[in-house]
Motif scaffolding. Structure first.
Motif, PDB file in Angstrom:
ATOM      1  N   GLY A 154      -1.837   4.109  -5.505  1.00 53.39           N
ATOM      2  CA  GLY A 154      -1.209   5.386  -5.824  1.00 53.39           C
ATOM      3  C   GLY A 154      -1.674   5.946  -7.153  1.00 53.39           C
ATOM      4  O   GLY A 154      -2.614   5.450  -7.775  1.00 53.39           O
ATOM      5  N   LYS A 155      -0.986   6.978  -7.574  1.00 49.86           N
ATOM      6  CA  LYS A 155      -1.341   7.686  -8.805  1.00 49.86           C
ATOM      7  C   LYS A 155      -0.089   7.804  -9.669  1.00 49.86           C
ATOM      8  O   LYS A 155       0.986   8.157  -9.178  1.00 49.86           O
ATOM      9  N   PHE A 156      -0.233   7.520 -10.964  1.00 47.04           N
ATOM     10  CA  PHE A 156       0.892   7.557 -11.898  1.00 47.04           C
ATOM     11  C   PHE A 156       0.458   8.384 -13.095  1.00 47.04           C
ATOM     12  O   PHE A 156      -0.465   8.001 -13.819  1.00 47.04           O
ATOM     13  N   THR A 157       1.088   9.536 -13.315  1.00 48.20           N
ATOM     14  CA  THR A 157       0.652  10.464 -14.351  1.00 48.20           C
ATOM     15  C   THR A 157       1.851  11.041 -15.111  1.00 48.20           C
ATOM     16  O   THR A 157       2.999  10.831 -14.746  1.00 48.20           O
ATOM     17  N   ASN A 158       1.521  11.837 -16.126  1.00 48.52           N
ATOM     18  CA  ASN A 158       2.552  12.658 -16.757  1.00 48.52           C
ATOM     19  C   ASN A 158       2.610  13.992 -16.002  1.00 48.52           C
ATOM     20  O   ASN A 158       1.926  14.181 -14.999  1.00 48.52           O
ATOM     21  N   MET A 182      12.852   3.040  -7.107  1.00 46.64           N
ATOM     22  CA  MET A 182      12.119   4.186  -6.558  1.00 46.64           C
ATOM     23  C   MET A 182      10.612   4.030  -6.766  1.00 46.64           C
ATOM     24  O   MET A 182       9.824   4.370  -5.879  1.00 46.64           O
ATOM     25  N   LEU A 183      10.196   3.514  -7.896  1.00 47.94           N
ATOM     26  CA  LEU A 183       8.767   3.288  -8.132  1.00 47.94           C
ATOM     27  C   LEU A 183       8.230   2.215  -7.192  1.00 47.94           C
ATOM     28  O   LEU A 183       7.134   2.362  -6.628  1.00 47.94           O
ATOM     29  N   ALA A 184       8.984   1.151  -6.980  1.00 45.60           N
ATOM     30  CA  ALA A 184       8.555   0.109  -6.039  1.00 45.60           C
ATOM     31  C   ALA A 184       8.453   0.673  -4.631  1.00 45.60           C
ATOM     32  O   ALA A 184       7.533   0.321  -3.879  1.00 45.60           O
ATOM     33  N   TRP A 185       9.351   1.554  -4.270  1.00 44.76           N
ATOM     34  CA  TRP A 185       9.320   2.148  -2.932  1.00 44.76           C
ATOM     35  C   TRP A 185       8.146   3.117  -2.763  1.00 44.76           C
ATOM     36  O   TRP A 185       7.627   3.257  -1.671  1.00 44.76           O
ATOM     37  N   VAL A 186       7.728   3.782  -3.827  1.00 50.97           N
ATOM     38  CA  VAL A 186       6.492   4.576  -3.735  1.00 50.97           C
ATOM     39  C   VAL A 186       5.313   3.629  -3.509  1.00 50.97           C
ATOM     40  O   VAL A 186       4.463   3.870  -2.655  1.00 50.97           O
ATOM     41  N   ALA A 187       5.290   2.529  -4.240  1.00 48.91           N
ATOM     42  CA  ALA A 187       4.186   1.577  -4.127  1.00 48.91           C
ATOM     43  C   ALA A 187       4.064   0.988  -2.724  1.00 48.91           C
ATOM     44  O   ALA A 187       2.959   0.740  -2.250  1.00 48.91           O
ATOM     45  N   CYS A 188       5.183   0.788  -2.037  1.00 46.29           N
ATOM     46  CA  CYS A 188       5.110   0.170  -0.707  1.00 46.29           C
ATOM     47  C   CYS A 188       5.200   1.191   0.428  1.00 46.29           C
ATOM     48  O   CYS A 188       5.272   0.807   1.589  1.00 46.29           O
ATOM     49  N   GLY A 189       5.189   2.482   0.114  1.00 50.38           N
ATOM     50  CA  GLY A 189       5.121   3.508   1.144  1.00 50.38           C
ATOM     51  C   GLY A 189       6.442   4.003   1.692  1.00 50.38           C
ATOM     52  O   GLY A 189       6.455   4.835   2.589  1.00 50.38           O
ATOM     53  N   ARG A 190       7.562   3.539   1.189  1.00 53.45           N
ATOM     54  CA  ARG A 190       8.862   4.031   1.663  1.00 53.45           C
ATOM     55  C   ARG A 190       9.157   5.426   1.139  1.00 53.45           C
ATOM     56  O   ARG A 190       9.910   6.179   1.749  1.00 53.45           O
ATOM     57  N   LEU A 191       8.605   5.744  -0.024  1.00 46.36           N
ATOM     58  CA  LEU A 191       8.703   7.087  -0.601  1.00 46.36           C
ATOM     59  C   LEU A 191       7.295   7.606  -0.838  1.00 46.36           C
ATOM     60  O   LEU A 191       6.377   6.834  -1.100  1.00 46.36           O
ATOM     61  N   THR A 192       7.128   8.916  -0.772  1.00 40.46           N
ATOM     62  CA  THR A 192       5.829   9.525  -1.025  1.00 40.46           C
ATOM     63  C   THR A 192       5.595   9.742  -2.512  1.00 40.46           C
ATOM     64  O   THR A 192       4.476   9.607  -3.006  1.00 40.46           O
ATOM     65  N   ALA A 193       6.665  10.094  -3.223  1.00 43.87           N
ATOM     66  CA  ALA A 193       6.531  10.411  -4.644  1.00 43.87           C
ATOM     67  C   ALA A 193       7.858  10.199  -5.359  1.00 43.87           C
ATOM     68  O   ALA A 193       8.920  10.178  -4.732  1.00 43.87           O
ATOM     69  N   TYR A 194       7.765  10.060  -6.659  1.00 48.83           N
ATOM     70  CA  TYR A 194       8.938   9.960  -7.523  1.00 48.83           C
ATOM     71  C   TYR A 194       8.601  10.654  -8.831  1.00 48.83           C
ATOM     72  O   TYR A 194       7.524  10.479  -9.384  1.00 48.83           O
ATOM     73  N   TRP A 195       9.520  11.442  -9.343  1.00 49.05           N
ATOM     74  CA  TRP A 195       9.315  12.076 -10.641  1.00 49.05           C
ATOM     75  C   TRP A 195      10.625  12.054 -11.414  1.00 49.05           C
ATOM     76  O   TRP A 195      11.708  12.008 -10.842  1.00 49.05           O
ATOM     77  N   GLU A 196      10.481  12.021 -12.722  1.00 44.88           N
ATOM     78  CA  GLU A 196      11.659  12.098 -13.576  1.00 44.88           C
ATOM     79  C   GLU A 196      11.254  12.696 -14.918  1.00 44.88           C
ATOM     80  O   GLU A 196      10.163  12.449 -15.416  1.00 44.88           O
ATOM     81  N   TYR A 197      12.163  13.466 -15.477  1.00 44.69           N
ATOM     82  CA  TYR A 197      11.879  14.227 -16.688  1.00 44.69           C
ATOM     83  C   TYR A 197      11.958  13.403 -17.964  1.00 44.69           C
ATOM     84  O   TYR A 197      11.295  13.716 -18.939  1.00 44.69           O
ATOM     85  N   ASP A 198      12.747  12.343 -17.987  1.00 45.68           N
ATOM     86  CA  ASP A 198      12.934  11.626 -19.250  1.00 45.68           C
ATOM     87  C   ASP A 198      13.274  10.166 -18.996  1.00 45.68           C
ATOM     88  O   ASP A 198      14.422   9.825 -18.739  1.00 45.68           O
ATOM     89  N   LEU A 199      12.268   9.292 -19.076  1.00 43.87           N
ATOM     90  CA  LEU A 199      12.466   7.853 -18.874  1.00 43.87           C
ATOM     91  C   LEU A 199      11.888   7.065 -20.039  1.00 43.87           C
ATOM     92  O   LEU A 199      10.938   7.496 -20.678  1.00 43.87           O
ATOM     93  N   SER A 200      12.420   5.895 -20.253  1.00 37.52           N
ATOM     94  CA  SER A 200      11.903   4.993 -21.290  1.00 37.52           C
ATOM     95  C   SER A 200      10.857   4.067 -20.692  1.00 37.52           C
ATOM     96  O   SER A 200      10.857   3.809 -19.489  1.00 37.52           O
ATOM     97  N   SER A 201       9.987   3.548 -21.547  1.00 37.51           N
ATOM     98  CA  SER A 201       8.882   2.704 -21.078  1.00 37.51           C
ATOM     99  C   SER A 201       9.374   1.482 -20.318  1.00 37.51           C
ATOM    100  O   SER A 201       8.752   1.074 -19.329  1.00 37.51           O
ATOM    101  N   VAL A 260       0.858  -1.181   0.000  1.00 36.80           N
ATOM    102  CA  VAL A 260       0.000   0.000   0.000  1.00 36.80           C
ATOM    103  C   VAL A 260       0.895   1.232   0.000  1.00 36.80           C
ATOM    104  O   VAL A 260       1.907   1.267   0.710  1.00 36.80           O
ATOM    105  N   VAL A 261       0.509   2.254  -0.752  1.00 38.74           N
ATOM    106  CA  VAL A 261       1.269   3.508  -0.768  1.00 38.74           C
ATOM    107  C   VAL A 261       1.194   4.176   0.601  1.00 38.74           C
ATOM    108  O   VAL A 261       0.341   3.850   1.422  1.00 38.74           O
ATOM    109  N   GLY A 262       2.090   5.122   0.834  1.00 38.44           N
ATOM    110  CA  GLY A 262       2.123   5.846   2.105  1.00 38.44           C
ATOM    111  C   GLY A 262       0.896   6.716   2.309  1.00 38.44           C
ATOM    112  O   GLY A 262       0.110   6.942   1.387  1.00 38.44           O
ATOM    113  N   ASN A 263       0.763   7.236   3.528  1.00 37.69           N
ATOM    114  CA  ASN A 263      -0.431   8.025   3.859  1.00 37.69           C
ATOM    115  C   ASN A 263      -0.125   9.499   4.127  1.00 37.69           C
ATOM    116  O   ASN A 263      -0.935  10.190   4.724  1.00 37.69           O
TER     117      ASN A 263
END
Length: 108
Positions: A86-90, A52-71, A3-6
């Motif tokens: 959680g929420k995953f957007t552009n 970092m994405l896995a850590w957002v998913a399990c609540g260790r991080l609140t958010a992650y962003w990056e300007y240029d990633l590949s699929s 579960v994501v963090g609160n």
């Protein structure tokens, strides 16, 4: 189940980011740090988008962003975050699409 963090306010957020090697990406990453650092708890760079994405998913991080990633760097993490609530957007807060290279993952 994971579960994501609160965290509800930005001041409590532990945010992760990455900085790809391109000049434009570096410039935008530094602008992001400048805007976020005074408002959040801390910013971390761990070197692996998947981690970092896995850590957002399990609540260790609140958010992650990056300007240029590949699929291939983000597809599995997008699914983890979605399944964890959680929420995953552009950067325009639009729903994630595998063609998008500028991403933001949060606890919601």
């Amino acid at each position: 189940p994971i579960v994501v963090g609160n965290q509800k306010i930005l001041g409590d957020a532990v945010i992760a980011m990455g900085s790809p090697p391109g000049a434009e990406s570096l410039t935008m990453s530094l602008k992001g740090v400048n805007a976020l650092m005074p408002k959040c708890r801390t910013i971390r760079m761990l070197g692996s988008a998947a981690l970092m994405l896995a850590w957002v998913a399990c609540g260790r991080l609140t958010a992650y962003w990056e300007y240029d990633l590949s699929s291939w760097d983000i597809a599995a993490g997008a699914l983890l975050i979605s399944e964890a609530g959680g929420k995953f957007t552009n950067f325009q807060d639009e729903e994630f699409d595998l063609r998008e290279r500028k991403i933001c993952a949060t606890n919601g």
